[in-house]
Design an enzyme around this catalytic site. Structure first.
Site, PDB file in Angstrom:
ATOM      1  N   ARG A   1       0.904  -1.122  -0.083  1.00  0.00           N
ATOM      2  CA  ARG A   1       0.053  -0.021   0.028  1.00  0.00           C
ATOM      3  C   ARG A   1       0.863   1.380  -0.063  1.00  0.00           C
ATOM      4  O   ARG A   1       1.916   1.197   0.772  1.00  0.00           O
ATOM      5  CB  ARG A   1      -0.895   0.045   1.244  1.00  0.00           C
TER       6      ARG A   1
ATOM      7  N   HIS B   1      -0.098   0.917  -9.747  1.00  0.00           N
ATOM      8  CA  HIS B   1      -0.756   0.122  -8.962  1.00  0.00           C
ATOM      9  C   HIS B   1      -1.546  -1.118  -9.962  1.00  0.00           C
ATOM     10  O   HIS B   1      -2.603  -1.563  -9.648  1.00  0.00           O
ATOM     11  CB  HIS B   1      -1.819   0.863  -8.254  1.00  0.00           C
TER      12      HIS B   1
END
Length: 324
Positions: free
Chosen positions: A239, A287
């Site tokens: 993350r 991502h």
């Protein structure tokens, strides 16, 4: 009470997502569970027909005032996005665990570990400069230690794949874990030894109040500094909130890190003026390490719901105190 609706006495499923096309997910649920109506919003506050919620970065308050809500399912690998909502109802939260998601993450980790191990960034720079050869010894996989921060489902699967390629693999987790072929460390007392032994560190930690900003100068200063690849390599596919990007850049410039791969960022999309885009020792991916595939994940969620309605317990439940 509102009509259960629209054709089903099993209750409706609320699909609450942002940044994703909800119609793709709704189409998969229509195939996997045609008898379960899927809605994108409650009919009204206090909608009693909603039984389950499927979420990704749901809007704050979108799950409140649903008196018959039984469970919340995260549609992504992490669950930190759920806890950004201060109005989360007190019902079970289920993490998504699937072979498809694990394989996608392991593919990414193996790709990036091998790229750094086999000097991919260096050779790409040489290509751009039209340099045919620089004399540098290529270490064997068994000379390189890959340390995995986070030995959950994704971390353990990646460790297995790296072991099969011959790398030495270590792992760190908050609580004790044992894994064949992997030297494991845990807790604050084990973190120093873990950091001091790894040549490539792969971060797959969940984002919680305890792990926020953990990839910072205080950690980089404790890492191994002389290894077969020189200073250590950092790969973060967990993350963006785990990393301090200013500290990462400073550590690269000071030589505490030799290279980094980042798939996640403090702010996404990564701003066009971020120095990470152009730094010669940074690899940026958008991502993309382990994207959720509706066709692979929806049947698993439907299976969980059906089992729950037969009286079986939900699996892969989130610990609300730990937030993962």
């Amino acid at each position: 009470m509102t009509d259960m609706g629209k054709g089903s006495d099993k209750g409706r499923i609320l699909l609450s997502v942002t940044d994703w096309d909800p119609e793709v997910w709704r189409a998969e649920f229509a195939k996997a569970a045609p008898d379960r109506p899927i809605v994108l919003a409650p009919d009204h506050p206090g909608d009693e027909t909603i039984r389950y919620a499927l979420v990704w970065k749901q809007k704050p308050g979108s799950l409140a005032n649903l008196p018959n809500l039984k469970a919340i399912f995260s549609l992504g690998a992490g669950v930190d996005h759920i806890f950004h909502d201060p109005h989360i109802p007190d019902v079970p939260i289920v993490r998504i665990v699937s072979d498809d998601l694990s394989m996608r993450m392991s593919e990414y980790v193996v790709w990036q570990v091998l790229d750094h191990h086999r000097l991919g960034p260096r050779y790409r720079r040489q290509q751009q400069a039209r340099i045919w050869h620089e004399d540098r010894r290529q270490p064997a996989a068994n000379e390189v230690t890959v340390g995995i921060l986070g030995l959950g489902v994704l971390g353990r699967d990646a460790a297995e794949k790296l072991l099969a390629l011959g790398f030495r693999v270590t792992g760190w987790s908050r609580r004790p874990h044992q894994m064949e072929g992997v030297e494991t460390f845990h807790g604050k007392e084990g973190l120093g030894d873990f950091l001091a032994g790894a040549d490539i560190i792969v971060c797959l930690l969940p984002l919680t109040s305890e792990t926020k900003g953990v990839l910072s100068m205080s950690m980089f200063a404790r890492m191994k500094q002389e290894g077969p690849l020189g200073a250590p390599v950092l790969i973060n596919a967990g993350r963006g909130g785990l990393q301090n990007e200013a500290d990462i850049l400073a550590a690269l410039d000071r030589g505490l890190l030799s290279a980094v791969t980042l798939d996640v960022f403090e702010k996404e999309p990564l701003p066009a003026d971020s120095p990470l885009w152009t730094h010669p020792k940074v690899t940026v991916t958008p991502h993309a390490a382990a994207s959720s595939a509706p066709g692979a994940l929806v049947p698993l969620i439907v299976k969980q719901i059906e089992a729950y309605e037969r009286g079986e317990p939900l699996t892969n439940l989130v610990d609300r105190n730990a937030q993962y």
